[in-house]
Write a protein that holds these residues in place. Structure first.
Motif, short mmCIF file in Angstrom:
data_model
loop_
_atom_site.label_atom_id
_atom_site.label_comp_id
_atom_site.label_asym_id
_atom_site.label_seq_id
_atom_site.Cartn_x
_atom_site.Cartn_y
_atom_site.Cartn_z
N GLN A 126 -123.81 -38.27 9.33
CA GLN A 126 -123.58 -36.91 8.87
C GLN A 126 -124.48 -35.97 9.64
O GLN A 126 -125.48 -36.37 10.22
CB GLN A 126 -123.94 -36.80 7.37
CG GLN A 126 -123.08 -37.66 6.46
CD GLN A 126 -123.58 -37.56 5.04
OE1 GLN A 126 -124.23 -38.47 4.55
NE2 GLN A 126 -123.31 -36.46 4.37
N LEU A 129 -127.83 -33.26 5.26
CA LEU A 129 -127.97 -33.72 3.89
C LEU A 129 -128.63 -32.60 3.11
O LEU A 129 -129.56 -31.96 3.59
CB LEU A 129 -128.84 -34.99 3.83
CG LEU A 129 -128.29 -36.26 4.48
CD1 LEU A 129 -129.34 -37.36 4.47
CD2 LEU A 129 -127.03 -36.73 3.76
N THR A 161 -134.80 -38.73 4.62
CA THR A 161 -133.38 -39.06 4.75
C THR A 161 -132.98 -40.12 3.73
O THR A 161 -131.95 -40.02 3.05
CB THR A 161 -133.07 -39.56 6.17
OG1 THR A 161 -133.42 -38.55 7.12
CG2 THR A 161 -131.59 -39.90 6.32
N TYR A 162 -133.82 -41.13 3.59
CA TYR A 162 -133.55 -42.22 2.65
C TYR A 162 -133.52 -41.69 1.21
O TYR A 162 -132.63 -42.05 0.42
CB TYR A 162 -134.62 -43.29 2.80
CG TYR A 162 -134.37 -44.55 2.02
CD1 TYR A 162 -133.24 -45.33 2.27
CD2 TYR A 162 -135.25 -44.97 1.04
CE1 TYR A 162 -133.00 -46.51 1.57
CE2 TYR A 162 -135.03 -46.14 0.33
CZ TYR A 162 -133.90 -46.91 0.60
OH TYR A 162 -133.68 -48.07 -0.10
N GLN A 165 -130.34 -39.76 0.61
CA GLN A 165 -129.17 -40.64 0.54
C GLN A 165 -129.10 -41.42 -0.78
O GLN A 165 -128.08 -42.04 -1.06
CB GLN A 165 -129.19 -41.62 1.72
CG GLN A 165 -128.90 -40.96 3.07
CD GLN A 165 -129.12 -41.89 4.24
OE1 GLN A 165 -129.87 -42.87 4.14
NE2 GLN A 165 -128.48 -41.61 5.36
N HIS A 166 -130.19 -41.39 -1.55
CA HIS A 166 -130.24 -42.13 -2.82
C HIS A 166 -130.74 -41.22 -3.95
O HIS A 166 -131.60 -41.59 -4.74
CB HIS A 166 -131.15 -43.36 -2.69
CG HIS A 166 -130.69 -44.35 -1.66
ND1 HIS A 166 -130.95 -44.21 -0.32
CD2 HIS A 166 -129.94 -45.48 -1.79
CE1 HIS A 166 -130.40 -45.22 0.34
NE2 HIS A 166 -129.78 -46.00 -0.53
#
Length: 224
Positions: A126, A129, A161-162, A165-166
């Motif tokens: 992507q 985010l 980022t992690y 994403q969660h």
């Protein structure tokens, strides 16, 4: 193959390392002090920087800090004989992505280089985010909260980022550890907490609504 800069003033260590990295298929340039390193980094684009902490003149730590101040997200592996927890946190705080204490096994150094190179070359799926007032530009490697740019090291960017994403899920120390180091050996057992602390200080400190929350005994959760 990556094009990397090795900055090491001990010739008896620098030359064997350069040869070993070249045998792995990497392109390796060598600098022997901080000033030379900064000059090379201005003249050329590198995929990875291996940086000794104790250098004559400008220290490796200062080189790292200058790169991050200039918004350079080049992956940085610091080499040093300083093995105290405070030293490791100081190195990470300066913007290093990984930390290897001398003396070290050559195979561990090569594994760390492979891991950093692999992560730096992974293409994002992507472009952006977002969560509430936080935006992460994956292509430009930039973070903004309420339009204010946030300076992040490559490792902090990877961790944020992690989290994004969660969103809303509790993530354990082990999950974060495995994501950030992908099976490689991390600098020390407290490195996940140190990385989260550094990221929280940048993402949450100057804003009313914290986004990174500690779930005691379980890990961390990202969200309002």
């Amino acid at each position: 193959m990556v094009h990397l800069l090795l900055v090491e003033d001990e010739v008896e260590l620098a030359l064997p390392l350069k040869l070993a990295l070249a045998r792995e298929g990497h392109g390796v340039d060598l600098a022997q002090d901080g000033e030379e390193a900064l000059a090379r980094l201005t003249e050329q684009n590198y995929d990875l920087l291996i940086l000794d902490w104790m250098l004559p003149g400008v220290s490796g730590l200062e080189v790292c800090q200058r790169l991050r101040k200039d918004h350079r997200l080049l992956p940085i592996l610091i080499l040093t004989a300083r093995d105290g927890v405070d030293d490791r946190v100081q190195g990470l705080d300066a913007g290093a992505d990984d930390y290897l204490v001398k003396p070290f096994e050559l195979k561990e150094l090569l594994a760390r280089v492979r891991a950093l190179a692999r992560r730096s070359q992974e293409a994002p799926t992507q472009e952006r985010l977002t969560y509430n007032d936080l935006t992460l530009d994956l292509t430009g490697k930039l973070a903004f909260r309420r339009g204010v740019p946030i300076e992040l090291s490559a490792k902090e960017f990877q961790l944020l980022t992690y989290f994004l994403q969660h969103q809303g899920r509790v993530m354990s120390h082990e999950e974060i550890y495995q994501y950030l180091w992908q099976g490689e050996t991390a600098p020390n057992s407290n490195v996940v907490a140190a990385q989260v602390k550094l990221l929280r200080r940048k993402v949450d400190r100057d804003f009313e609504s914290p986004l990174i929350h500690t779930v005691y005994g379980l890990g961390y959760r990202f969200g309002a």
